[in-house]
Design an enzyme around this catalytic site. Sequence first.
Site, mmCIF file in Angstrom:
data_model
loop_
_atom_site.group_PDB
_atom_site.id
_atom_site.type_symbol
_atom_site.label_atom_id
_atom_site.label_comp_id
_atom_site.label_asym_id
_atom_site.label_seq_id
_atom_site.Cartn_x
_atom_site.Cartn_y
_atom_site.Cartn_z
ATOM 1 N N TYR A 54 4.569 1.117 -14.416
ATOM 2 C CA TYR A 54 4.025 2.265 -13.690
ATOM 3 C C TYR A 54 5.155 3.222 -13.328
ATOM 4 C CZ TYR A 54 -0.233 -0.577 -13.088
ATOM 5 O OH TYR A 54 -1.350 -1.338 -13.292
ATOM 6 N N SER A 152 -3.862 -10.011 -17.392
ATOM 7 C CA SER A 152 -4.619 -8.778 -17.173
ATOM 8 C C SER A 152 -5.219 -8.322 -18.488
ATOM 9 C CB SER A 152 -3.714 -7.684 -16.603
ATOM 10 O OG SER A 152 -4.430 -6.480 -16.412
ATOM 11 N N SER A 206 -10.071 -0.482 -10.816
ATOM 12 C CA SER A 206 -11.016 0.617 -10.996
ATOM 13 C C SER A 206 -12.421 0.251 -10.532
ATOM 14 C CB SER A 206 -11.060 1.062 -12.469
ATOM 15 O OG SER A 206 -11.731 2.291 -12.607
ATOM 16 N N PRO A 207 -12.582 -0.318 -9.335
ATOM 17 C CA PRO A 207 -13.915 -0.706 -8.855
ATOM 18 C C PRO A 207 -14.836 0.483 -8.585
ATOM 19 C CG PRO A 207 -12.305 -0.933 -7.092
ATOM 20 C CD PRO A 207 -11.526 -0.641 -8.344
ATOM 21 N N ARG A 228 -8.480 13.550 -11.429
ATOM 22 C CA ARG A 228 -8.200 12.763 -12.619
ATOM 23 C C ARG A 228 -9.100 13.185 -13.776
ATOM 24 N NH1 ARG A 228 -7.459 6.526 -11.570
ATOM 25 N NH2 ARG A 228 -5.800 7.458 -10.346
ATOM 26 N N GLY A 285 -6.843 2.312 -5.093
ATOM 27 C CA GLY A 285 -5.706 3.211 -5.127
ATOM 28 C C GLY A 285 -6.010 4.371 -4.194
ATOM 29 N N GLN A 291 -8.273 7.841 2.597
ATOM 30 C CA GLN A 291 -8.998 7.145 1.530
ATOM 31 C C GLN A 291 -8.869 5.638 1.692
ATOM 32 O OE1 GLN A 291 -6.947 8.974 -1.801
ATOM 33 N NE2 GLN A 291 -8.698 10.290 -2.245
ATOM 34 N N GLU A 294 -11.162 4.489 4.598
ATOM 35 C CA GLU A 294 -12.585 4.489 4.231
ATOM 36 C C GLU A 294 -12.910 3.304 3.321
ATOM 37 O OE1 GLU A 294 -15.668 6.971 1.402
ATOM 38 O OE2 GLU A 294 -14.131 8.099 2.482
ATOM 39 N N ASN A 295 -12.066 3.058 2.336
ATOM 40 C CA ASN A 295 -12.337 1.989 1.376
ATOM 41 C C ASN A 295 -12.341 0.609 2.020
ATOM 42 O OD1 ASN A 295 -12.631 3.688 -0.858
ATOM 43 N ND2 ASN A 295 -10.455 3.627 -1.354
#
Length: 329
Positions: A54, A152, A206-207, A228, A285, A291, A294-295
């Site tokens: 990354y 993964s 990426s849920p 994105r 992410g 964010q 909230e998540n």
Amino acid sequence: MEFRRLGRSGLSVSAISYGHWLAYDAPDQEERARACVTAALDAGITTFITADAYANTAAESVLGRALKGQRRESLEISTKVFWPTGPGGPNDKGLGRKHVMESARASLRRLGTDYLDVYQAHRFDRTVPLEETMMAFADLVRQGHVLYVGVSEWTAEQITRGAALARELHVPLVSNEAQYSALWRVIEAEVVPACEREGVGQLAWSPVAQGVLTGKYRPGQPAPAGSRGADLNGAGSFIQPFLREDVLERVQRLRPLADEAGLSLGQLALAWVLQRPNVTSAIIGASRPEQVRENVEAAEVRLDADLMERIDQVLDGVVETNPALTTSP
């Protein structure tokens, strides 16, 4: 925050984990990353997941600095190896012993830690004998640099082979980090049953389907500037399969269900993932601390069976389930 055992291991991780994957293309990138990591810690997240590739290793360095001063025993830190790093030499990629051993040491240095809680193979490497890869992982475990190992985006057959070798080597193979959401369910038919047999838990990346399940992308409208979805290259390539008009229309039809449950669309999507079989943690992410906050609220939500069924009914026909899409280079 809810905590769950990863697979059949004794390692507990937070049900919401923080995925540190950033492009680092803004002057205040590290400042924003630190703010999000701080918000994650404040919200009870203890599990942080990144990868050496990354931002070509920069993500690990930033995460290491952001976590500096935290009690190491209170954190679960995971990173991954496979994709090219460094100047791109012949041994700067893959799962050969040289790259695995050197990458592990470099990741430890960048993250500022003596050990990794989970070290994951970012993809399967068909060019290297699996025995060589698993022996390298086993040696890292025996040296104390790694506590658990994982994979993964491996197929069910690859996971089964890896688990058999892990048992022979007495190495704890405990995780599969896979893309999984209410729109992308390719692991359900084959990967999840294989992982349940082998005692491997899912770390779902990426849920919220690259943000599509938050409802920010509207049918008939262009993707918001700077999002994105507006990026046709790089990270934006992952979101393109979800930007079809029929998908976006169905997502908007989920909004009354979210309202009924007192949730945002993103929270509904996260809660859905967390209630699926074999899922240990949903990886979020964020580019802003709010964010994260909230998540995290989704970890406290329990959707009833009727609501779970209605979500499936709304999305029926636009969900990707083809197990062949779980492939490696």
